[in-house]
Design a protein around this motif. Structure first.
Motif, PDB file in Angstrom:
ATOM      1  N   GLU A 162      41.826 -33.125   9.192  1.00 35.88           N
ATOM      2  CA  GLU A 162      42.924 -32.147   9.256  1.00 35.88           C
ATOM      3  C   GLU A 162      43.838 -32.277   8.047  1.00 35.88           C
ATOM      4  N   ARG A 163      44.574 -31.210   7.781  1.00 35.37           N
ATOM      5  CA  ARG A 163      45.507 -31.167   6.653  1.00 35.37           C
ATOM      6  C   ARG A 163      46.964 -31.249   7.102  1.00 35.37           C
ATOM      7  N   ASP A 164      47.285 -30.587   8.223  1.00 36.33           N
ATOM      8  CA  ASP A 164      48.679 -30.475   8.671  1.00 36.33           C
ATOM      9  C   ASP A 164      48.893 -31.240   9.969  1.00 36.33           C
ATOM     10  N   ILE A 165      50.114 -31.729  10.122  1.00 38.26           N
ATOM     11  CA  ILE A 165      50.508 -32.398  11.351  1.00 38.26           C
ATOM     12  C   ILE A 165      51.954 -32.006  11.660  1.00 38.26           C
ATOM     13  N   TRP A 166      52.255 -31.792  12.937  1.00 38.77           N
ATOM     14  CA  TRP A 166      53.634 -31.507  13.351  1.00 38.77           C
ATOM     15  C   TRP A 166      54.366 -32.828  13.499  1.00 38.77           C
ATOM     16  N   VAL A 167      55.539 -32.923  12.886  1.00 46.73           N
ATOM     17  CA  VAL A 167      56.352 -34.133  12.907  1.00 46.73           C
ATOM     18  C   VAL A 167      57.618 -33.835  13.698  1.00 46.73           C
ATOM     19  N   SER A 168      57.813 -34.584  14.777  1.00 52.24           N
ATOM     20  CA  SER A 168      59.016 -34.433  15.598  1.00 52.24           C
ATOM     21  C   SER A 168      59.898 -35.657  15.409  1.00 52.24           C
ATOM     22  N   ARG A 204      57.177 -38.599  16.911  1.00 50.00           N
ATOM     23  CA  ARG A 204      55.982 -38.105  17.583  1.00 50.00           C
ATOM     24  C   ARG A 204      55.311 -37.138  16.624  1.00 50.00           C
ATOM     25  N   LEU A 205      53.990 -37.256  16.506  1.00 48.17           N
ATOM     26  CA  LEU A 205      53.188 -36.416  15.632  1.00 48.17           C
ATOM     27  C   LEU A 205      52.173 -35.678  16.488  1.00 48.17           C
ATOM     28  N   ALA A 206      51.828 -34.451  16.091  1.00 47.91           N
ATOM     29  CA  ALA A 206      50.858 -33.661  16.851  1.00 47.91           C
ATOM     30  C   ALA A 206      49.976 -32.871  15.899  1.00 47.91           C
TER      31      ALA A 206
END
Length: 153
Positions: A25-31, A74-76
């Motif tokens: 994967e290239r992108d990750i959501w960072v909370s 948290r990462l998603a």
């Protein structure tokens, strides 16, 4: 939630699938969250080095400000049909202090070297302590595939 056709994967298969996605994967959501400013969520490019997630953001960004004040994140991965959530503690590296191998790998993956930019950037490294992975309701039970930094199954 539609569950037709979803076959519950054993934990070892979920771990394998999760590792494959982290590598591809290239992108990750960072909370992140700041004690005074509240929650913040943003997608960032990321690199999986086999043990940790590496990201890069502007040194003055809300993400940078938040992880300095509260390093728990948290990462998603961005697929709601194949959920992967990681929790860990962020470690920050100003662009001039990032380990050279991590910076080279990040540049190699994206063709972009933040250290060559005019502004200041912050590399953020997250070693996951917990990872959840599931595809639909049949996999909710047993969705933990890493606990206390150790892969299960």
């Amino acid at each position: 939630m539609e569950t037709t056709g979803i076959v519950r994967r054993p934990t070892a298969e979920r771990v394998r699938d999760t590792l494959e996605r982290l590598g591809a994967e290239r992108d990750i959501w960072v909370s992140t969250a700041h004690p005074d400013h509240g929650p913040h969520q943003v997608p960032l490019w990321f690199l999986w080095d086999g043990r940790a997630v590496w990201m890069c953001t502007g040194a003055a960004s809300a993400t940078a400000r938040n992880v300095r004040a509260e390093p728990r994140v948290r990462l998603a991965l961005p697929d709601t049909s194949d959920v992967v959530l990681l929790q860990g503690v962020a470690e920050c590296f100003p662009d001039r202090e990032v380990p050279a191998d991590a910076a080279r790998a990040f540049t190699g993956k994206f063709g972009w070297d933040p250290r060559a930019e005019e502004g200041s950037f912050l590399y953020v490294r997250v070693v996951p302590g917990t990872v959840h992975a599931w595809r639909g309701e049949p996999e909710l039970r047993g969705r933990v595939v890493m606990r206390d930094g150790a892969w299960l199954g």
